[in-house]
Design a protein around this motif. Structure first.
Motif, mmCIF file in Angstrom:
data_model
loop_
_atom_site.group_PDB
_atom_site.id
_atom_site.type_symbol
_atom_site.label_atom_id
_atom_site.label_comp_id
_atom_site.label_asym_id
_atom_site.label_seq_id
_atom_site.Cartn_x
_atom_site.Cartn_y
_atom_site.Cartn_z
ATOM 1 N N VAL A 166 43.838 40.571 9.915
ATOM 2 C CA VAL A 166 44.355 41.968 10.202
ATOM 3 C C VAL A 166 44.630 42.602 9.024
ATOM 4 O O VAL A 166 45.188 42.131 8.034
ATOM 5 N N LEU A 167 44.407 44.111 8.868
ATOM 6 C CA LEU A 167 44.696 44.655 7.769
ATOM 7 C C LEU A 167 46.035 45.422 8.094
ATOM 8 O O LEU A 167 46.249 46.116 9.020
ATOM 9 N N THR B 240 47.206 42.636 3.312
ATOM 10 C CA THR B 240 48.085 43.511 3.099
ATOM 11 C C THR B 240 48.074 44.323 1.873
ATOM 12 O O THR B 240 47.702 44.221 0.774
ATOM 13 N N THR B 241 48.130 45.814 2.286
ATOM 14 C CA THR B 241 48.113 46.793 1.190
ATOM 15 C C THR B 241 49.495 47.327 0.841
ATOM 16 O O THR B 241 49.661 47.995 -0.139
ATOM 17 N N LEU B 242 50.417 46.615 1.579
ATOM 18 C CA LEU B 242 51.852 46.775 1.180
ATOM 19 C C LEU B 242 52.109 46.212 -0.373
ATOM 20 O O LEU B 242 53.086 46.788 -1.057
ATOM 21 N N SER B 243 51.475 45.238 -0.683
ATOM 22 C CA SER B 243 51.542 44.641 -1.922
ATOM 23 C C SER B 243 51.133 45.582 -2.886
ATOM 24 O O SER B 243 51.582 45.467 -4.499
ATOM 25 N N ARG C 219 49.180 49.097 16.411
ATOM 26 C CA ARG C 219 48.018 48.262 16.375
ATOM 27 C C ARG C 219 46.993 49.226 16.658
ATOM 28 O O ARG C 219 47.033 49.991 17.615
ATOM 29 N N ALA C 220 45.979 49.237 15.626
ATOM 30 C CA ALA C 220 44.937 50.424 15.954
ATOM 31 C C ALA C 220 43.547 49.767 15.356
ATOM 32 O O ALA C 220 43.469 48.651 14.825
ATOM 33 N N VAL C 221 42.434 50.118 15.913
ATOM 34 C CA VAL C 221 41.039 49.684 15.498
ATOM 35 C C VAL C 221 40.449 50.755 14.516
ATOM 36 O O VAL C 221 40.547 51.997 14.893
ATOM 37 N N ALA C 222 39.953 50.418 13.463
ATOM 38 C CA ALA C 222 39.262 51.065 12.449
ATOM 39 C C ALA C 222 37.856 50.677 12.203
ATOM 40 O O ALA C 222 37.621 49.648 11.677
ATOM 41 N N ALA C 223 36.832 51.307 13.038
ATOM 42 C CA ALA C 223 35.472 50.579 13.434
ATOM 43 C C ALA C 223 34.803 50.530 11.721
ATOM 44 O O ALA C 223 33.831 49.624 11.623
ATOM 45 N N SER C 224 35.197 51.453 10.711
ATOM 46 C CA SER C 224 34.662 51.475 9.420
ATOM 47 C C SER C 224 34.980 50.253 8.550
ATOM 48 O O SER C 224 34.457 49.939 7.373
ATOM 49 N N SER D 221 41.784 44.135 13.369
ATOM 50 C CA SER D 221 42.367 45.559 13.625
ATOM 51 C C SER D 221 43.077 45.956 12.442
ATOM 52 O O SER D 221 43.203 45.133 11.656
ATOM 53 N N VAL D 222 43.796 47.158 12.573
ATOM 54 C CA VAL D 222 44.791 47.529 11.528
ATOM 55 C C VAL D 222 46.145 47.386 12.200
ATOM 56 O O VAL D 222 46.316 47.933 13.148
ATOM 57 N N LEU D 223 47.104 47.085 11.350
ATOM 58 C CA LEU D 223 48.628 47.058 11.723
ATOM 59 C C LEU D 223 49.183 48.081 10.707
ATOM 60 O O LEU D 223 49.270 48.053 9.499
#
Length: 501
Positions: free
Chosen positions: A26-27, A120-123, A73-78, A83-85
């Motif tokens: 999960v991203l 995680t991109t929080l980093s 929670r969402a889905v980004a097909a690209s 899934s993406v949180l």
């Protein structure tokens, strides 16, 4: 139960680019509330404009606003993720505090319970804070669960921190080490008193210390009696499980380096002794060794991070029980070093074992002394369940409190009025262990401890009676039970001393 010393954290890796293949990961993406009251992706070098638009469009359709602690929670097909949180940081701003990042990461980890791998991109906002939050938010204690009630979902096993800074790997290691130390303290606090009594606690402290090369010394009941540790012996007299004193030494400094003493209260269970506590919520007293757990975890962390100072932890451990051999209200004991104390209330036992430890620690001639304990219910009355109280030498007390607030544990400086010493006068001994007043109980305890600190030692006492153990619902990166407070405060102070003296 694991036989390895300390909490076993998820594997943490650092990457400067988005993975092309992420399997079931999960991203985690930080979002904020934009001027249009919609969730907007926080500036993110790992997502192109198309991906950002796709995520924001999905969030808008789901009604996400990006409010603090909100997860969607969402889905980004690209994107190559299951899934993406999106985790909210609140109203959009230019910079985010470490605590905001840490808390958002913890909220994300709790929302992803059962997810084995996250990216995680929080980093990119703060590597160490993001790693700490994810590890602590995913923390769970299931050592005593049978197969009937054990969590069915696998715990978080892998964290990939996306970050472009050159220092990212170093920061990730630091964040992992800090979170592991906090989680280790949590494990110790959460272990029930049937399985963590003084001798077992001392053995675990030894294993933790030796795993990082600390010098370890343990005094058993005979050694304590022979050495004149009247406070520790007196408190432990009522239990069939005798007391211990553990000393852990990190020799990381040079002759010119500062020396710091750490002391933590290790009452493995507190019934109140003869002055027995009410039955309601007495089971929370499994946490009465929270100070000791934090100190042990902190000195181990100092060794793992190779801090260039000397740190010596002195940890008294006892079980406070009522029995035919227990000390009585009205007894007089002689503390280590010779001060006599009239025990007016056997439920004010923590200060008795700490007094012995403080005098022993001061024999090492430390420059600074930090003591922490779940000492008084008055701390909760005065400051609530999340705010530790700090007392001690004015300048060092303020330094500890300021540092604690900066790292998110939010300790608050409190005074030690001289007139309160009059309330501790005894008709038969040098001191009484409690005052006759119902007021200022936290401060009275601090005044009592001050009597045992050697002249010239800068010292601070951190009362974590409520902050060390969360009896309410989970929040941020903190679940129910042991919190690990104040590990991060003490370690940050040690880092500050190592850097600035």
């Amino acid at each position: 139960m694991s036989t390895a010393p300390g909490y076993q954290s998820p594997t943490v890796t650092v990457s400067a680019s988005l993975p092309k293949r992420a399997g079931g990961s999960v991203l985690i993406v930080p979002v904020a509330t934009g001027d249009d009251d919609q969730a907007r992706v926080v500036a993110n070098p790992f997502l192109d404009a198309a991906a950002v638009g796709e995520i924001e469009g999905a969030l808008k359709a789901l009604g996400a606003k990006g409010g603090a602690d909100q997860t969607t929670r969402a889905v980004a097909a690209s994107l190559p993720f299951a899934s993406v949180l999106a985790v909210g940081l609140g109203k959009a701003r230019e910079e985010w505090s470490q605590e905001a990042v840490r808390r958002a990461a913890g909220v994300a980890a709790r929302a992803l319970s059962g997810t084995e791998s996250v990216v995680t991109t929080l980093s990119e906002l703060d590597v160490a804070a993001a790693v700490e939050g994810l590890i602590l938010g995913s923390y769970r204690f299931a050592d005593f669960r049978s197969t009937k009630t054990a969590p069915k979902d696998a715990p978080l096993a892998k964290i990939t921190a996306l970050a472009t800074a050159k220092s990212a790997k170093t920061e990730a290691v630091r964040g992992t080490d800090v979170a592991t130390a906090v989680a280790t303290a949590r494990d110790l606090v959460n272990t029930p008193p049937s399985h963590l009594f003084p001798d077992e606690f001392a053995k675990r402290a030894r294993a933790l210390g030796e795993s990082v090369g600390l010098r370890v010394e343990i005094l058993d009941e005979k050694g304590l009696e022979k050495g004149g540790y009247g406070g520790i012996v007196g408190v432990g007299k009522g239990s069939s499980r005798p007391p211990r004193l553990v000393r852990l030494t990190h020799a990381g400094g040079s002759r010119k380096s500062k020396k710091v003493a750490l002391i933590g209260k290790g009452i493995t269970f507190d019934t109140g002794g003869i002055s027995i506590k009410p039955a309601a919520n007495m089971h929370h007293m499994t946490s009465d060794m929270g100070g000791a757990a934090a100190v042990i975890a902190t000195v181990v962390l100092a060794a793992k991070q190779q801090l260039p100072i000397d740190v010596v932890a002195t940890v008294p451990m006892a079980e406070n029980m009522p029995s035919a051999t227990a000390q009585r209200p009205g007894d007089v004991l002689t503390q280590y070093g010779g001060i006599t104390v009239e025990v007016l209330n056997t439920d004010a036992e923590g200060r008795l074992i700490l007094a012995d430890a403080i005098v022993r620690a001061c024999e090492d001639d430390p420059d600074y002394l930090i003591e922490t304990s779940t000492l008084t219910g008055a701390q909760t009355v005065a400051l609530g369940s999340r705010t530790p109280g700090v007392m001690g030498s004015d300048a060092f007390r303020d330094r500890v409190a300021t540092t604690s607030q900066a790292i998110g544990e939010n300790a608050w400086a409190m005074p030690l009025p001289d007139e309160l010493k009059d309330d501790l006068k005894s008709t038969v001994a040098d001191l009484a262990n409690v005052s006759g007043s119902r007021y200022a109980g936290m401060l009275v305890a601090g005044v009592f401890l001050r009597e045992f600190v050697a002249d010239g030692v800068q010292w601070a006492h951190i009362d974590v009676a409520a902050p060390a153990y969360n009896t309410g619902g989970p929040w941020g990166y903190t679940g129910k039970g042991g919190t690990g407070v104040p590990v991060r405060t003490m370690f940050a102070v040690l880092e500050d001393i190592a850097k600035n003296g």
